[in-house]
Design a protein around this motif. Structure first.
Motif, PDB file in Angstrom:
ATOM      1  N   ALA A  81       0.856  -1.185   0.000  1.00  0.00           N
ATOM      2  CA  ALA A  81       0.000   0.000   0.000  1.00  0.00           C
ATOM      3  C   ALA A  81       0.892   1.234   0.000  1.00  0.00           C
ATOM      4  O   ALA A  81       2.053   1.164   0.416  1.00  0.00           O
ATOM      5  CB  ALA A  81      -0.907   0.010   1.234  1.00  0.00           C
ATOM      6  N   THR A  84       1.204   6.427   2.963  1.00  0.00           N
ATOM      7  CA  THR A  84       0.176   7.154   3.701  1.00  0.00           C
ATOM      8  C   THR A  84      -1.005   6.287   4.111  1.00  0.00           C
ATOM      9  O   THR A  84      -1.808   6.696   4.946  1.00  0.00           O
ATOM     10  CB  THR A  84      -0.340   8.339   2.869  1.00  0.00           C
ATOM     11  OG1 THR A  84      -0.769   7.872   1.591  1.00  0.00           O
ATOM     12  CG2 THR A  84       0.757   9.393   2.695  1.00  0.00           C
ATOM     13  N   GLU A  85      -1.110   5.086   3.529  1.00  0.00           N
ATOM     14  CA  GLU A  85      -2.226   4.194   3.857  1.00  0.00           C
ATOM     15  C   GLU A  85      -1.834   3.049   4.775  1.00  0.00           C
ATOM     16  O   GLU A  85      -2.691   2.308   5.255  1.00  0.00           O
ATOM     17  CB  GLU A  85      -2.840   3.633   2.570  1.00  0.00           C
ATOM     18  CG  GLU A  85      -3.456   4.702   1.674  1.00  0.00           C
ATOM     19  CD  GLU A  85      -4.007   4.132   0.383  1.00  0.00           C
ATOM     20  OE1 GLU A  85      -4.122   2.887   0.280  1.00  0.00           O
ATOM     21  OE2 GLU A  85      -4.313   4.930  -0.536  1.00  0.00           O
ATOM     22  N   THR A  87      -0.873   1.206   8.128  1.00  0.00           N
ATOM     23  CA  THR A  87      -1.183   1.445   9.529  1.00  0.00           C
ATOM     24  C   THR A  87       0.008   1.114  10.416  1.00  0.00           C
ATOM     25  O   THR A  87       0.945   0.410  10.003  1.00  0.00           O
ATOM     26  CB  THR A  87      -2.372   0.588   9.968  1.00  0.00           C
ATOM     27  OG1 THR A  87      -1.982  -0.804   9.920  1.00  0.00           O
ATOM     28  CG2 THR A  87      -3.582   0.801   9.052  1.00  0.00           C
TER      29      THR A  87
END
Length: 220
Positions: A81, A84-85, A87
């Motif tokens: 990903a 920024t996406e 976690t």
């Protein structure tokens, strides 16, 4: 019979290596949950079932192994990903499984490997040398694994052989959803041949580094 522990032995590259080494080794088949399928497929094997995000569980399981000739660290996780996406949990899992679990296993199993003048193979990646968009956590963890492996090789010189194996794009379920366009992927058996080369080189020689990748096609 010599003994080998292969993490990630239930699927992909880890399973392919376990099947190959199972021809002449007793296999501790590493899996996060159920290793019965791969254990049943091998001539001599037993499960090494442990959650690789649980350090205490890894320590307890590793301390049951008192004799070991080969340690193959093949378990891994890929969270694909944009940065920024991703976690915090995905970053932590990437380092727990790809870096910290190998560190813990090596720490606990090093005495047995020293007694046998054994071999450690880390299954790294091309991502251990280059950054790729959408792979920041994976690349960071593989860079860390390469640094650990290279330092360990120098520290254990003359006692334990250490090989850093870097496969390119391999046809496994880990990258099944990844976007590679028309770029080729190789079968896991190609990685197995590289791992077997490292195993068969010892104990008087060490294959320090192996990079194997799919052929990109005809070149002008």
């Amino acid at each position: 019979m010599k003994k080998a522990l292969v993490t990630g032995a239930s699927r992909g590259i880890g399973r392919a290596i376990a099947e190959e080494l199972g021809k002449d080794h007793h296999i501790y088949a590493g899996a996060s949950k159920d290793a019965s399928d791969i254990v049943g497929a091998l001539p001599s094997a037993e499960p090494f079932e442990v959650d690789l995000t649980d350090t205490d569980a890894i320590v307890r399981a590793a301390r049951e192994i008192t004799e070991l000739d080969v340690l193959v660290l093949a378990a891994g996780v890929l969270h694909k990903a944009p940065f920024t996406e991703l976690t915090d949990a995905e970053w932590r899992e990437s380092f727990d499984i790809n870096v910290l679990a190998p560190v813990t296993l090596v720490r606990e199993l090093l005495p047995a490997l020293r007694r046998s003048r054994g071999l450690i193979i880390t299954i790294n990646s091309g991502a251990g040398f280059n950054g790729y968009p959408g792979n920041s956590a994976y690349c960071a963890s593989k860079f860390a694994l390469r640094g650990f492996t290279d330092s360990l090789r120098l520290e254990e010189e003359g006692r334990v052989r250490v090989t850093s194996l870097h496969p390119g794009r391999t046809d496994t379920d880990m990258i099944a959803g990844a976007q590679h366009g028309d770029r080729p992927k190789m079968d896991a058996t190609q990685v197995v041949r590289a791992a077997r080369l490292a195993v068969d080189a010892g104990p008087e020689a060490v294959v320090e580094f192996l990079r194997v990748r799919p052929v990109e096609g005809e070149r002008a």
